[in-house]
Every structure is written in structure tokens, then in C-alpha cells.
Design an enzyme around this catalytic site. Structure first.
Site, PDB file in Angstrom:
ATOM      1  N   HIS A  60       0.827  -1.216   0.000  1.00 25.30           N
ATOM      2  CA  HIS A  60       0.000   0.000   0.000  1.00 25.30           C
ATOM      3  C   HIS A  60       0.856   1.259   0.000  1.00 25.30           C
ATOM      4  CE1 HIS A  60      -3.826   2.056   0.590  1.00 25.30           C
ATOM      5  NE2 HIS A  60      -3.273   2.808   1.527  1.00 25.30           N
ATOM      6  N   HIS A  62       0.855   5.607  -1.379  1.00 27.67           N
ATOM      7  CA  HIS A  62       0.445   6.789  -2.134  1.00 27.67           C
ATOM      8  C   HIS A  62       1.756   7.535  -2.375  1.00 27.67           C
ATOM      9  CE1 HIS A  62      -3.570   5.792  -0.706  1.00 27.67           C
ATOM     10  NE2 HIS A  62      -3.139   5.870   0.531  1.00 27.67           N
ATOM     11  N   GLN A  65       2.767  11.326  -1.630  1.00 33.85           N
ATOM     12  CA  GLN A  65       2.839  11.844  -0.260  1.00 33.85           C
ATOM     13  C   GLN A  65       4.263  11.857   0.286  1.00 33.85           C
ATOM     14  OE1 GLN A  65      -0.270   9.854   2.047  1.00 33.85           O
ATOM     15  NE2 GLN A  65      -1.843  10.529   0.608  1.00 33.85           N
ATOM     16  N   ARG A  86      -5.328  15.332   6.635  1.00 31.46           N
ATOM     17  CA  ARG A  86      -5.879  15.140   5.298  1.00 31.46           C
ATOM     18  C   ARG A  86      -6.122  16.474   4.591  1.00 31.46           C
ATOM     19  NH1 ARG A  86     -11.445  12.015   3.644  1.00 31.46           N
ATOM     20  NH2 ARG A  86     -12.351  13.965   4.389  1.00 31.46           N
ATOM     21  N   HIS A 211     -11.968   3.528  -3.034  1.00 31.60           N
ATOM     22  CA  HIS A 211     -11.108   4.186  -2.044  1.00 31.60           C
ATOM     23  C   HIS A 211     -11.460   3.779  -0.620  1.00 31.60           C
ATOM     24  CE1 HIS A 211      -9.902   7.376   0.797  1.00 31.60           C
ATOM     25  NE2 HIS A 211      -8.845   7.510   0.013  1.00 31.60           N
ATOM     26  N   ARG A 214     -16.633   5.204   2.385  1.00 33.99           N
ATOM     27  CA  ARG A 214     -17.069   6.608   2.338  1.00 33.99           C
ATOM     28  C   ARG A 214     -17.194   7.087   0.901  1.00 33.99           C
ATOM     29  NH1 ARG A 214     -12.283   8.911   4.257  1.00 33.99           N
ATOM     30  NH2 ARG A 214     -11.368   6.958   4.939  1.00 33.99           N
ATOM     31  N   HIS A 235      -9.551   0.972   1.632  1.00 34.92           N
ATOM     32  CA  HIS A 235      -9.314   1.484   2.990  1.00 34.92           C
ATOM     33  C   HIS A 235     -10.575   1.144   3.775  1.00 34.92           C
ATOM     34  CE1 HIS A 235      -6.826   4.979   1.093  1.00 34.92           C
ATOM     35  NE2 HIS A 235      -5.964   4.224   1.725  1.00 34.92           N
ATOM     36  N   GLU A 238     -10.035   2.774   9.436  1.00 33.15           N
ATOM     37  CA  GLU A 238      -8.791   3.325   9.962  1.00 33.15           C
ATOM     38  C   GLU A 238      -9.009   4.212  11.178  1.00 33.15           C
ATOM     39  OE1 GLU A 238      -6.731   5.485   6.949  1.00 33.15           O
ATOM     40  OE2 GLU A 238      -4.897   5.662   8.138  1.00 33.15           O
ATOM     41  N   HIS A 272      -5.796  -1.012   6.511  1.00 33.77           N
ATOM     42  CA  HIS A 272      -6.141  -0.377   7.796  1.00 33.77           C
ATOM     43  C   HIS A 272      -7.447  -0.942   8.347  1.00 33.77           C
ATOM     44  CE1 HIS A 272      -3.320   2.698   6.436  1.00 33.77           C
ATOM     45  NE2 HIS A 272      -4.142   3.188   5.562  1.00 33.77           N
ATOM     46  N   ASP A 323       2.275   3.174   2.763  1.00 34.77           N
ATOM     47  CA  ASP A 323       1.164   4.135   2.754  1.00 34.77           C
ATOM     48  C   ASP A 323       1.569   5.581   2.464  1.00 34.77           C
ATOM     49  OD1 ASP A 323      -1.265   5.349   3.060  1.00 34.77           O
ATOM     50  OD2 ASP A 323      -1.655   4.676   5.086  1.00 34.77           O
TER      51      ASP A 323
HETATM   52  C1  NGQ Z   1      -5.447   8.618   1.471  1.00 35.56           C
HETATM   53  N1  NGQ Z   1      -4.575   7.969   3.625  1.00 35.56           N
HETATM   54  O1  NGQ Z   1      -6.279   8.326   0.633  1.00 35.56           O
HETATM   55  O2  NGQ Z   1      -4.350   9.102   1.174  1.00 35.56           O
HETATM   56  C2  NGQ Z   1      -5.760   8.336   2.915  1.00 35.56           C
HETATM   57  C3  NGQ Z   1      -6.392   9.530   3.571  1.00 35.56           C
HETATM   58  C4  NGQ Z   1      -8.877   9.227   3.453  1.00 35.56           C
HETATM   59  C5  NGQ Z   1      -4.643   7.125   4.663  1.00 35.56           C
HETATM   60  N2  NGQ Z   1      -5.773   6.566   4.903  1.00 35.56           N
HETATM   61  C6  NGQ Z   1      -7.673   9.969   2.969  1.00 35.56           C
HETATM   62  N3  NGQ Z   1      -3.609   6.879   5.394  1.00 35.56           N
HETATM   63  O3  NGQ Z   1      -8.797   8.126   3.961  1.00 35.56           O
HETATM   64  O4  NGQ Z   1      -9.955   9.812   3.269  1.00 35.56           O
HETATM   65 ZN    ZN Z   2      -3.901   4.667   2.011  1.00 33.33          ZN
END
Ligand code: NGQ
Ligand code: ZN
Length: 454
Positions: A60, A62, A65, A86, A211, A214, A235, A238, A272, A323
Site C-alpha cells: 500500500h 500513495h 505523499q 488530510r 477508495h 465513504r 481502505h 482506519e 487499515h 502508505d
Molecule cells: C489517502 N490515507 O487516501 O491518502 C488516505 C487519507 C482518506 C490514509 N488513509 C484519505 N492513510 O482516507 O480519506
Molecule cells: Zn492509504
């Protein structure tokens, strides 16, 4: 980077699926292992290696980041959380054009290789231009992910992300999410573009990722499962706020809801799965899905601790991911995974079920779970990719160790430098701890950061 044509290795010690073996001949053709034979004398020509273990999968990431690592460590008076982090991450997106994005990805992928990861699952959701419109090539940013992987030689499992909503119940997306968005037809078109983007990347795997619960409705989730060309990542649970919101929306917790509404099986990776009860732990273990744990990021973001011991006791599978890439270090992910549980449970060697050392057990389990989640074969075995890590038995932390104590000493007791070389698809990508293209990749990264932060 093309796989090496034909290579013959001779490892003094190698960790094979069945355990440690000595004087092992490993042959690879076009990047795949074609023979593994222990107890052979060196033929005087094969590439000699010292202590060899299989490369580890990073399930995992991104990648972008990486460039904001260390820039979000000030809390402010009103406190800080995952959600305020975020916001900062969303603001950072405004700076990323395709070239910058690729330069950052290449830097992150190079660091992954230097730490011992040989394949990444890129959970990729930055699809569109700064104003949210499509690029001329819909899959432009996916092309950039593939190019970053290609420049470094890192194995790629591309997980294009579907994102359509800001919260449970199909809530409208926020303006800050404009670069992520698709409807199902648009996403199917992106997937076609991703297939083309991967055409020249050796042994790339394509999957997809809703994603989170949500960001996709139940109907969308169903459509995505039907479209999936490979692994399905999501995800899942988390943050406690996310669990509460899911309960308010559906009367169920996220993992509970997912199992009630989708046929979750070994194709799935639940990233997560931090906040789960005993019933959810059992559901996940029984399904054969992989739980994706990202200990460094989960600590950095203040997520909470996954009930790891309960999960592994009922046969759960897991792998690790970097991540947010706030720090890229394969050994550190495993170390922190174990240490989080030791701190919580106030005991030592709390995960391995007994006869295996913690390092050996963690490495093997995370290796198998990571490979499953990334859609590839695990371990040093015929048919798997020739992805090899060579530990330096002369490193101070590894002196006079053998067998599992070598892994334990690398993972728990070596600061760095214990990983001497990394081979991927039979090709040397890291020598003496340095990626072979480090100068060019770092120069592009330096220029990119000067543009966006200078
Ligand atoms: C992300 N990161 O998509 O980069 C997420 C945050 C979210 C992590 N979960 C955004 N660590 O989950 O809405
Ligand atoms: Zn992530």
C-alpha cells in the site's frame, strides 16, 4: 527496465519457502526463477551472494505523499488529527503536475528498493488536472506511476482508485477531492487506459480499489467488483470517526458491513482494518483476505492499533505497506508492527506462534500476505520473480549469526547498511545499498521539489 535474460546465482545461505538452505543455486530466465537447488558447489561463474532472502512486497503506497513527509508535524492550538492532516494533504495536491508527480514517485520507489521492497501496490487516486478536468490521456497520471516504476525497476501492482463521494450515503464530493472523481463508466474507461499504460512494464499487475466505503456507494462497489481485473483493495476502518459514521449510516461497522454486502475472498486486501471487534476479526480470517497494515503511517496519523494477536491466532493473513511514505523502510514496518503489540500486550515475541523467531515469522507472513495482495507468487521458488535481497553477513549487527538470527538481527538490531544488494527480475538494482540510478533519480526529485516548494 527489462528483466535480465538469464542469470545464475549462488547463495551461501538462502531462505527458501521450506526454510534455510546452504549453497543454493538459483537460476532465472527473463526475470522468473527456473531452478532452486541447494547443496551445490560454486561453478566459478555464477553471481555469488552471501545471505539471500526474498524481496518483500509493499502492499500500500500513495507515492506522491513522500514529498510532504515531515511537513505536517506541527499541531497548532486546536489540536491535530488524521482529518486535519488530510486537509494539508489535499492542499499539497495543488502543486502536483504529471512531471513532478513522476519525479516524486521515482524517488519513493527507489527508496523502497533500497530498503528491501521489490514490488509496490500503488493505491493511485490522483487522476485529473488541477481543476478536476481529464488529461488528454485519461490515464496520464497512471502512465506516470508506471514510468516511475520503470525508471527504478520496482515491480508494480497498479490499483487505480475509484472515488465519487465524501462520506457514507453517497454524500457529494468536496471541491478538494476534484482530482480523484469518476462515475462507473468513466472509471471503466480509466481502467482501459491503465491496461495500455502497463503494456511496457514487465510483470505489472492491474487491480482496482474502491477508495473506502465513504467514497463509493453499495451499488458502485458492486459494479467495481464486477470490473476488477485483479486484486481489490480498500481502505476499510482506519479511524474511529469512520466507524461511528458507518454505524450511523447503516447500523453496522465497516468490516461487518462489507462482509454482509460483498463476497470478500482471497482477492481482497483490507487496508487499515484497524478498528475491528472479535466477530470482524473472525470474518476476515475466514475469508482468506489479506489485512494491509501500515505501521509507520498508522502511528504517524494516530490511527490506533490493530488486534494483531487475536487475528493471527485465528489464522488471519497480513502484509505491510508504506502508505503515506513518511518514512520508507521495510525493516522498520515489521519492527514497529511487532513493537506496537509488545507495548500494548506488555510481553515479548507476542505474535509468532512459538517455534519460529519473531523476525522469521514476520518476514515470512508479511511476504506471503504481501504477494497475495499484490497478485504475484511469493518466495524463492520456481515460477516466482527473481527478486532477491542480499544481507551483508559482515555488517556489525549480523556478525556470527546464522539462520533466523540473521533475519532477527537485520529487522530488530541493524540501523542500516545490512542490506547489501537488491535484485529484481534477476537484475541488480541496488549495490552496496545504493540504487544504480540514484544520481539521475535524485536530481530529478531535487528539481521537482525546488519547483513546488522552493
Ligand atoms: C489517502 N490515507 O487516501 O491518502 C488516505 C487519507 C482518506 C490514509 N488513509 C484519505 N492513510 O482516507 O480519506
Ligand atoms: Zn492509504
Amino acid at each position: 527496465m527489462k528483466p535480465a535474460p538469464t542469470v545464475r546465482f549462488h547463495a551461501a545461505h538462502a531462505l527458501l519457502p521450506q526454510g534455510w538452505a546452504q549453497d543454493v543455486r538459483i537460476e532465472s530466465v527473463a526475470g522468473r526463477i527456473t531452478a532452486v537447488v541447494a547443496g551445490e558447489v560454486w561453478d566459478g561463474q555464477s553471481q555469488r551472494l552471501d545471505v539471500v532472502v526474498p524481496g518483500l512486497g509493499n502492499l500500500h503506497s500513495h507515492a506522491f505523499q513522500r514529498a510532504m513527509a515531515g511537513l505536517t508535524e506541527v499541531g497548532g492550538r486546536s489540536g491535530d488529527s488524521f482529518w486535519s492532516w488530510r486537509e494539508l494533504m489535499y492542499r499539497f495536491l495543488d502543486r502536483l503536475d504529471p512531471e513532478t508527480f513522476q519525479a516524486i514517485a521515482a524517488q519513493a520507489y527507489m527508496e523502497m528498493l533500497e530498503s528491501g521492497f521489490t514490488r509496490v501496490g500503488e493505491f493511485h487516486y490522483l487522476h485529473h488536472t488541477e481543476n478536476g478536468s481529464r488529461y488528454a490521456d485519461h490515464a496520464e497520471m497512471s502512465v506516470r506511476v508506471a514510468a516511475g516504476a520503470d525508471e527504478t525497476g520496482l515491480g508494480l501492482t497498479l490499483l487505480p482508485v475509484f472515488y465519487a463521494h465524501s462520506d457514507f450515503g453517497g454524500a457529494a464530493p468536496t471541491p478538494a477531492q476534484r482530482r480523484f472523481l469518476h462515475d462507473i463508466d468513466g472509471f471503466a474507461d480509466l481502467l482501459e487506459g491503465c491496461k495500455r499504460a502497463l503494456a511496457d512494464t514487465p510483470d505489472a499487475v492491474l487491480g482496482l480499489a474502491p477508495h473506502s466505503l465513504r467514497a463509493s456507494t453499495p451499488e458502485e462497489l458492486q459494479a467495481l467488483v464486477a470490473l476488477a481485473p485483479g486484486p481489490i483493495h480498500i481502505h476499510i476502518a482506519e479511524q474511529t470517526r469512520e466507524v461511528d459514521a458507518c454505524l450511523a449510516w447503516s447500523g453496522q461497522r465497516p468490516v461487518e458491513w462489507l462482509y454482509a454486502n460483498a463476497a470478500v475472498d482471497a482477492r481482497w486486501c483490507l487496508v487499515h482494518a484497524t478498528h475491528v471487534n472479535d466477530k470482524e476479526v473472525q470474518l476476515m480470517a475466514d475469508s482468506g483476505a489479506v489485512v494491509g497494515l501500515c505501521p509507520i503511517t498508522e502511528a504517524n496519523l494516530g490511527d490506533g492499533l490493530f488486534p494483531m494477536r487475536e487475528f493471527v491466532r485465528v489464522g488471519g493473513r497480513f502484509g505491510v505497506g508504506s502508505d503515506s511514505n513518511v518514512l520508507i523502510d521495510a525493516a522498520e514496518e515489521l519492527r514497529l508492527l511487532e513493537y506496537g503489540q509488545r507495548l500494548q500486550l506488555r510481553g515479548r515475541n507476542v505474535l509468532s506462534p512459538g517455534d519460529l523467531s519473531s523476525g522469521r515469522w514476520l518476514y515470512q507472513q508479511a511476504g506471503e500476505g504481501g504477494a497475495q495482495a499484490l497478485g504475484v507468487q511469493a518466495g524463492l521458488s520456481v515460477g516466482a520473480a527473481a527478486d532477491l535481497l542480499e544481507l551483508d553477513a559482515e555488517h556489525p549487527a549480523l556478525l556470527n549469526r546464522s539462520g533466523d538470527a540473521l533475519l532477527d538481527s537485520w529487522l530488530f538490531a541493524a540501523r542500516n547498511g545490512a542490506l547489501r544488494s537488491v535484485w529484481r527480475n534477476g537484475r541488480a538494482l541496488v549495490r552496496d545499498g545504493r540504487h544504480v540510478n540514484r544520481d539521475a533519480i535524485s536530481a530529478r526529485y531535487r528539481a521537482a521539489l525546488a519547483r513546488i516548494l522552493g
